[in-house]
Design an enzyme around this catalytic site. Structure first.
Site, PDB file in Angstrom:
ATOM      1  N   GLU A 182       0.798  -1.229   0.000  1.00 22.22           N
ATOM      2  CA  GLU A 182       0.000   0.000   0.000  1.00 22.22           C
ATOM      3  C   GLU A 182       0.836   1.288   0.000  1.00 22.22           C
ATOM      4  OE1 GLU A 182      -2.732  -0.612   3.269  1.00 22.22           O
ATOM      5  OE2 GLU A 182      -3.440  -2.486   2.429  1.00 22.22           O
ATOM      6  N   GLU A 206      -6.445 -10.473  -1.360  1.00 21.52           N
ATOM      7  CA  GLU A 206      -7.214 -10.282  -0.117  1.00 21.52           C
ATOM      8  C   GLU A 206      -8.683 -10.215  -0.488  1.00 21.52           C
ATOM      9  OE1 GLU A 206      -5.674  -7.069   2.273  1.00 21.52           O
ATOM     10  OE2 GLU A 206      -3.595  -7.604   1.835  1.00 21.52           O
TER      11      GLU A 206
HETATM   12  O1  G3I Z   1      -4.066  -7.928  18.834  1.00 19.75           O
HETATM   13  C1  G3I Z   1      -4.748  -6.792  19.382  1.00 19.75           C
HETATM   14  C2  G3I Z   1      -5.395  -7.156  20.675  1.00 19.75           C
HETATM   15  O2  G3I Z   1      -4.398  -7.463  21.603  1.00 19.75           O
HETATM   16  C3  G3I Z   1      -6.244  -5.970  21.142  1.00 19.75           C
HETATM   17  O3  G3I Z   1      -6.931  -6.317  22.313  1.00 19.75           O
HETATM   18  C4  G3I Z   1      -7.255  -5.563  20.071  1.00 19.75           C
HETATM   19  C5  G3I Z   1      -8.048  -4.336  20.465  1.00 19.75           C
HETATM   20  O4  G3I Z   1      -8.506  -3.622  19.341  1.00 19.75           O
HETATM   21  O5  G3I Z   1      -6.544  -5.262  18.906  1.00 19.75           O
HETATM   22  C6  G3I Z   1      -5.800  -6.370  18.403  1.00 19.75           C
HETATM   23  O6  G3I Z   1      -5.148  -5.963  17.253  1.00 19.75           O
HETATM   24  C7  G3I Z   1      -5.947  -5.845  16.106  1.00 19.75           C
HETATM   25  C8  G3I Z   1      -5.383  -6.776  15.031  1.00 19.75           C
HETATM   26  O7  G3I Z   1      -6.070  -6.578  13.823  1.00 19.75           O
HETATM   27  C9  G3I Z   1      -5.478  -8.241  15.422  1.00 19.75           C
HETATM   28  O8  G3I Z   1      -6.805  -8.609  15.576  1.00 19.75           O
HETATM   29  C10 G3I Z   1      -5.883  -4.391  15.630  1.00 19.75           C
HETATM   30  O9  G3I Z   1      -6.556  -3.566  16.564  1.00 19.75           O
HETATM   31  C11 G3I Z   1      -6.548  -4.267  14.286  1.00 19.75           C
HETATM   32  O10 G3I Z   1      -6.348  -2.964  13.765  1.00 19.75           O
HETATM   33  C12 G3I Z   1      -5.931  -5.274  13.328  1.00 19.75           C
HETATM   34  O11 G3I Z   1      -6.614  -5.146  12.115  1.00 19.75           O
HETATM   35  C13 G3I Z   1      -5.984  -5.765  11.010  1.00 19.75           C
HETATM   36  C14 G3I Z   1      -5.635  -4.683   9.978  1.00 19.75           C
HETATM   37  O12 G3I Z   1      -5.108  -5.285   8.810  1.00 19.75           O
HETATM   38  C15 G3I Z   1      -4.544  -3.747  10.510  1.00 19.75           C
HETATM   39  O13 G3I Z   1      -3.358  -4.430  10.642  1.00 19.75           O
HETATM   40  C16 G3I Z   1      -6.953  -6.765  10.402  1.00 19.75           C
HETATM   41  O14 G3I Z   1      -7.131  -7.844  11.319  1.00 19.75           O
HETATM   42  C17 G3I Z   1      -6.396  -7.291   9.090  1.00 19.75           C
HETATM   43  O15 G3I Z   1      -7.371  -8.065   8.438  1.00 19.75           O
HETATM   44  C18 G3I Z   1      -6.048  -6.129   8.185  1.00 19.75           C
HETATM   45  O16 G3I Z   1      -5.483  -6.630   6.999  1.00 19.75           O
HETATM   46  C19 G3I Z   1      -5.144  -5.648   6.018  1.00 19.75           C
HETATM   47  C20 G3I Z   1      -3.944  -6.164   5.261  1.00 19.75           C
HETATM   48  O17 G3I Z   1      -2.912  -6.451   6.153  1.00 19.75           O
HETATM   49  C21 G3I Z   1      -3.507  -5.159   4.208  1.00 19.75           C
HETATM   50  N1  G3I Z   1      -4.582  -4.790   3.350  1.00 19.75           N
HETATM   51  C22 G3I Z   1      -5.817  -4.343   3.996  1.00 19.75           C
HETATM   52  C23 G3I Z   1      -6.268  -5.397   4.995  1.00 19.75           C
HETATM   53  C24 G3I Z   1      -7.570  -4.995   5.621  1.00 19.75           C
HETATM   54  O18 G3I Z   1      -7.380  -3.825   6.386  1.00 19.75           O
END
Ligand code: G3I
Length: 392
Positions: A174, A278
């Site tokens: 990205e 994705e």
């Molecule tokens: O692990 C923590 C947990 O400890 C905490 O209690 C909780 C509270 O919000 O957050 C958890 O982390 C989250 C993580 O996912 C794991 O579940 C983050 O808040 C959350 O922002 C994160 O979201 C991920 C996002 O990328 C940001 O990294 C999504 O699961 C994931 O599907 C998404 O994937 C991205 C690709 O990597 C790139 N392209 C877009 C795609 C969708 O956004």
């Protein structure tokens, strides 16, 4: 249309048999059951075996094998896996000099055990990268030299650890705005445009056998498509190895059009491999006209955007099945250009779309529902194989 109606009439039962571990209704007769089992394609990976890899992104629970029902789906349906969050900088390298590889190791081991094509996601991204990476320890921006050194340490350690085991890396994720210009991320503002070349060169050095990709969302948009072509062409002309482009498939029921997706597949195939990385189809109402996957674009919870808490109505279930059938018909048509199609999640229960762009919704974007059962869209995807023209 006729094809779709026939497909949907028998979809749940047939798909359940194909899937092999669901609460399917028994067939009316034993002969009918045998006939259904004989005609149902075995699985997604078998159905597209001659065409491209088919996979899913896994969370930590799934990668560890603790989610047995998910493991059954993953091993039966898919021949490639991606780590939804397990290999991001924040997960494996939370503090300076501190690496935590437990869940990532489990993920790679699972893929190896089942002879899957193992994807690494992602080495350089503006999200899920801790602030310390971009700072000097006193709250000021890090120097260019310090950030380059951190990038080198990170890529050497992470890509190097899985050398020969991770088959392909999303090296840079990205880096573009929707208008095709370079995103003003901290990587870009501190290092400058050369951060792209450095990342790919370092990844190749650390994992010489791995395929290396550029990965982004909204690549069906003409301006962003052109930006990605410029970016990858520029790198390749400098002798940098970029093996392909990952088109994130965070799409909706009606947008983008099949033609828009096709144009990008065709354009990107001139530069290398094309991957749909994705894939999920959002069926919920959208509070804005934003699309793609900009995780910073969020909205407050509002029931009117959470309309399918008790399951998808049949009409939407069918719309989703038709959409997936059309999309996979396109992929199958261009199977000579596409090397992999990866769903962003295994079942609806764990999809990131339950929390984006609004937290706490009930989303239904994948082929398997919250109870691990195949949806009509599952069979629609399988059926798309037999109803296609030769690759073009
Ligand atoms: O692990 C923590 C947990 O400890 C905490 O209690 C909780 C509270 O919000 O957050 C958890 O982390 C989250 C993580 O996912 C794991 O579940 C983050 O808040 C959350 O922002 C994160 O979201 C991920 C996002 O990328 C940001 O990294 C999504 O699961 C994931 O599907 C998404 O994937 C991205 C690709 O990597 C790139 N392209 C877009 C795609 C969708 O956004």
């Amino acid at each position: 249309m006729k094809k779709h109606n026939a497909l949907l009439a028998s979809s749940l039962l047939l798909a359940a048999i194909a899937f092999g571990c669901t609460e399917a209704q028994p067939a009316a007769t034993e002969e009918a059951a045998q006939e259904q089992a004989a005609t149902a394609p075995a699985s997604l990976k078998d159905a597209f075996e001659q065409d491209f890899h088919v996979g899913a992104a896994l969370n930590g629970y799934q990668a560890s094998g603790k989610d047995a029902k998910a493991t059954a789906i993953i091993t039966r349906q898919f021949n490639t896996i991606s780590p939804e969050n397990l290999l991001k900088w924040g997960s494996v390298h939370p503090q300076p000099g501190e690496y935590t590889f437990g869940p990532a190791d489990e993920y790679v081991a699972l893929g190896e055990k089942h002879n899957m094509f193992v994807v690494g996601h992602t080495l350089v991204w503006h999200n899920q990268t801790p602030n310390w990476v971009f700072e000097d320890g006193k709250g000021k921006p890090a120097s260019k030299e310090a950030l380059l050194q951190r990038m080198e340490d990170h890529i050497n350690t992470v890509a190097g650890r899985y050398k020969g085991r991770v088959d392909g890396w999303d090296v840079v994720n990205e880096a573009l705005n929707d208008d095709g210009t370079l995103r003003e991320s901290k990587w870009h503002s501190i290092i400058g445009e050369e951060y792209l070349e450095k990342a790919f060169r370092l990844a190749h050095k650390a994992a010489p056998d791995a395929e290396l990709y550029y990965n982004d969302y909204n690549l069906w948009k003409p301006a962003k498509r052109d930006g990605a072509i410029r970016l990858v062409q520029h790198l390749q002309r400098q002798g940098v190895q970029v093996d392909g482009i990952g088109m994130q498939g965070h799409w909706g029921l009606e947008h983008p059009s099949i033609g828009q997706i096709e144009e990008s597949i065709l354009a990107f195939s001139k530069l290398g491999k094309v991957m749909i990385t994705e894939l999920d189809i959002d069926v919920l109402p959208n509070p804005s006209n934003r699309n793609g996957a900009d995780i910073d674009a969020t909205f407050d919870f509002d029931e009117k955007y959470n309309v399918y808490t008790n399951g998808l109505p049949d009409s939407v279930q069918q719309q989703l099945a038709r959409r997936y059938a059309d999309i996979f018909a396109l992929f199958h048509k261009h199977r000579d250009k596409i090397s992999r199609v990866t769903f962003w999640g295994v079942t609806d229960a764990n999809s990131w779309l339950n929390d984006w762009p609004i937290q706490g919704r009930t989303s239904h974007p994948l082929l398997f529902d919250r109870n691990y059962n195949p949806k009509p869209a599952f069979e629609a995807v399988l059926n798309s194989v037999s109803t296609n023209s030769p690759a073009q």
